[in-house]
Design a protein around this motif. Structure first.
Motif, mmCIF file in Angstrom:
data_model
loop_
_atom_site.group_PDB
_atom_site.id
_atom_site.type_symbol
_atom_site.label_atom_id
_atom_site.label_comp_id
_atom_site.label_asym_id
_atom_site.label_seq_id
_atom_site.Cartn_x
_atom_site.Cartn_y
_atom_site.Cartn_z
ATOM 1 N N GLY A 113 0.785 -1.221 0.000
ATOM 2 C CA GLY A 113 0.000 0.000 0.000
ATOM 3 C C GLY A 113 0.821 1.276 0.000
ATOM 4 N N ALA A 114 2.120 1.167 0.272
ATOM 5 C CA ALA A 114 2.997 2.341 0.296
ATOM 6 C C ALA A 114 4.441 1.870 0.185
ATOM 7 N N ALA A 115 5.280 2.747 -0.344
ATOM 8 C CA ALA A 115 6.715 2.454 -0.450
ATOM 9 C C ALA A 115 7.451 3.349 0.539
ATOM 10 N N GLU A 116 7.612 2.871 1.758
ATOM 11 C CA GLU A 116 8.293 3.646 2.786
ATOM 12 C C GLU A 116 9.799 3.479 2.652
ATOM 13 N N ARG A 117 10.533 4.532 3.060
ATOM 14 C CA ARG A 117 11.980 4.522 2.903
ATOM 15 C C ARG A 117 12.616 3.308 3.595
ATOM 16 N N LYS A 118 12.122 2.937 4.769
ATOM 17 C CA LYS A 118 12.730 1.832 5.518
ATOM 18 C C LYS A 118 12.552 0.490 4.811
ATOM 19 N N ASP A 119 11.597 0.423 3.889
ATOM 20 C CA ASP A 119 11.345 -0.830 3.169
ATOM 21 C C ASP A 119 12.090 -0.905 1.841
ATOM 22 N N ILE A 120 12.702 0.215 1.423
ATOM 23 C CA ILE A 120 13.432 0.230 0.149
ATOM 24 C C ILE A 120 14.842 -0.283 0.396
ATOM 25 N N ARG A 121 15.110 -1.474 -0.037
ATOM 26 C CA ARG A 121 16.386 -2.128 0.231
ATOM 27 C C ARG A 121 17.069 -2.485 -1.088
ATOM 28 N N ILE A 122 18.067 -1.701 -1.403
ATOM 29 C CA ILE A 122 18.841 -1.900 -2.625
ATOM 30 C C ILE A 122 20.319 -1.853 -2.253
ATOM 31 N N ARG A 123 21.089 -2.774 -2.795
ATOM 32 C CA ARG A 123 22.526 -2.809 -2.528
ATOM 33 C C ARG A 123 23.300 -2.807 -3.842
ATOM 34 N N ALA A 124 24.343 -1.989 -3.882
ATOM 35 C CA ALA A 124 25.231 -1.972 -5.040
ATOM 36 C C ALA A 124 26.226 -3.114 -4.926
ATOM 37 N N VAL A 125 26.455 -3.806 -6.015
ATOM 38 C CA VAL A 125 27.449 -4.887 -6.047
ATOM 39 C C VAL A 125 28.766 -4.298 -6.534
ATOM 40 N N ASN A 126 29.785 -4.366 -5.682
ATOM 41 C CA ASN A 126 31.080 -3.777 -6.010
ATOM 42 C C ASN A 126 32.085 -4.795 -6.544
ATOM 43 N N ARG A 127 31.944 -6.029 -6.102
ATOM 44 C CA ARG A 127 32.915 -7.058 -6.503
ATOM 45 C C ARG A 127 32.229 -8.415 -6.497
ATOM 46 N N ILE A 128 32.607 -9.249 -7.448
ATOM 47 C CA ILE A 128 32.093 -10.615 -7.531
ATOM 48 C C ILE A 128 33.276 -11.559 -7.492
ATOM 49 N N ASP A 129 33.266 -12.468 -6.543
ATOM 50 C CA ASP A 129 34.328 -13.460 -6.395
ATOM 51 C C ASP A 129 33.678 -14.821 -6.232
ATOM 52 N N GLY A 130 33.460 -15.488 -7.372
ATOM 53 C CA GLY A 130 32.746 -16.758 -7.338
ATOM 54 C C GLY A 130 31.333 -16.538 -6.827
#
Length: 416
Positions: A113-130
């Motif tokens: 019903g709403a997109a609250e800031r505390k529910d917005i969870r996004i992470r940047a991927v900086n490195r991939i090792d396997g």
């Protein structure tokens, strides 16, 4: 702006994700901030025991939204019960992450019903090792800022309230803006700089910042339009480019995954020489690595007289020490011929100096976009006068556009 230490995530679910991760590990998408993880964990938390029944509906809707906002070149792959990996090829950094945030907001609004800031969870991927991913949380406020700067209808108002410009002290800017110098013909010229927001027309977010120099006669204030830069001596263009890079150094992103990169207009004549290219690795206040990740050079004076083979060579040399190279096209019916054979990250057209009424401007935009289509990843319409022109640029086929305030005066004289 410093980055928090990266969290290490191990991918245990979705075994078929291994091939996707392997492809991305060797690409430049990671350092450009275009790979991130979107999580619907907030929906699972609120669903409690109902999650098992709701999960398929959530993933079905999330998939539809990803397909709606992403292009066919972009990648998205489910990693776990609540996480999807997104890798964009059409946008970088904050602009790419804004797309992920919009997708997540739509899903949260539909199910919660709403997109609250505390529910917005996004992470940047900086490195991939396997199977291990090094990630950082993305601040939703930074993305909201990029959206807000794209919505200003008044170019001069956008200039005044730009949050990116406010990061630099007024005192520091005054040292590099405006700049005066004596040209080779003995006349004193002054350069005033503006910072423009280049908007992704598809996603409605500031994708990149652009430095715009206005060169004028110091004595009269009369502006020398860019089309007459070709009449300036090489040493005068070198002076302008040196000052432009110095001003740009104030706004060079510390981390281009978190802040928009910067377009710096410069003369091909300057950068064709070793002395000119040396300017790129000695930008005041910016390290060579910052320039490599955060600066894009726009050749502003490529015309029919530019040696094509040399253009290809210089574009390659400049591309090695910067994020990318763009070329400004002359507004003609055969605009692509001067850049034939060269590969650019983007092509630009500056409409500010044409003075066309809206009806003719729209038709000319379509003519230019038709020529440019498929020739570079980014097609940028610059120097537009109002927000309506952004919509016209979108309809014409440009991928990005920028508005600009009107110069104080209009030149009525040639450069001697």
């Amino acid at each position: 702006m410093s980055r928090a230490p990266a969290d290490i995530t191990r991918i245990t679910a979705a075994a078929d994700a291994a091939s996707v991760l392997e492809r991305l590990a060797g690409s430049d998408r990671l350092e450009r901030g275009a790979v991130f993880i979107v999580s619907v964990e907030a929906i699972r938390e609120r669903s409690g025991d109902r999650w098992d029944k709701k999960r398929d509906d959530v993933w079905g809707y999330l998939g539809r939204k990803l397909n709606e906002y992403l292009s066919y070149q972009d990648i998205h792959h489910r990693l776990s019960e609540t996480e999807v990996l997104v890798a964009m090829t059409t946008e970088d950094g904050v602009a790419a992450q804004a797309v992920g945030m919009k997708v997540l907001e739509d899903v949260l609004e539909f199910f919660l019903g709403a997109a609250e800031r505390k529910d917005i969870r996004i992470r940047a991927v900086n490195r991939i090792d396997g199977p291990y991913l090094a990630c950082n949380d993305i601040d939703p406020e930074a993305i909201a800022t990029a959206r807000a700067t794209a919505r200003h209808s008044d170019p001069e108002r956008a200039q005044a309230v730009s949050p990116y410009r406010s990061l630099v002290s007024a005192e520091a800017e005054r040292e590099r803006n405006p700049v005066s110098f004596v040209a080779s013909n003995g006349q004193k010229l002054q350069i005033d700089y503006a910072l423009e927001h280049v908007v992704s027309l598809r996603h409605g977010v500031t994708a990149v910042l652009r430095v715009e120099p206005t060169v004028a006669f110091h004595a009269t204030g009369e502006v020398i339009p860019p089309r007459k830069f070709l009449k300036l001596a090489d040493e005068d263009m070198h002076a302008i480019d040196r000052a432009t890079l110095a001003f740009g150094g104030l706004f060079m992103p510390e981390d281009a995954r978190l802040q928009p990169p910067l377009i710096l207009p410069a003369s091909f004549r300057t950068l064709a020489g070793r002395k000119g290219r040396q300017l790129l690795i000695n930008v005041p206040g910016a390290s060579p690595e910052q320039v490599r990740q955060g600066a894009m050079i726009e050749f502003v004076d490529v015309d029919r007289g530019t040696p094509n083979g040399r253009l290809v060579e210089v574009a390659s040399l400049v591309g090695r020490v910067t994020r990318g190279v763009l070329a400004r096209l002359q507004p003609t019916r055969d605009a692509l011929s001067p850049v034939a054979g060269a590969r650019f990250n983007g092509l630009t057209v500056d409409f500010a100096d044409l003075g066309l009424p809206d009806a003719k401007l729209e038709a000319f935009m379509r003519l230019m976009a038709h020529q440019m289509r498929g020739k570079a990843p980014a097609l940028i319409a610059q120097g537009l006068g109002e927000r309506l022109h952004l919509e016209m640029a979108d309809a014409a086929g440009f991928t990005h556009a920028a508005t600009r305030g009107v110069p104080k005066t209009v030149s009525r004289r040639d450069v001697a």
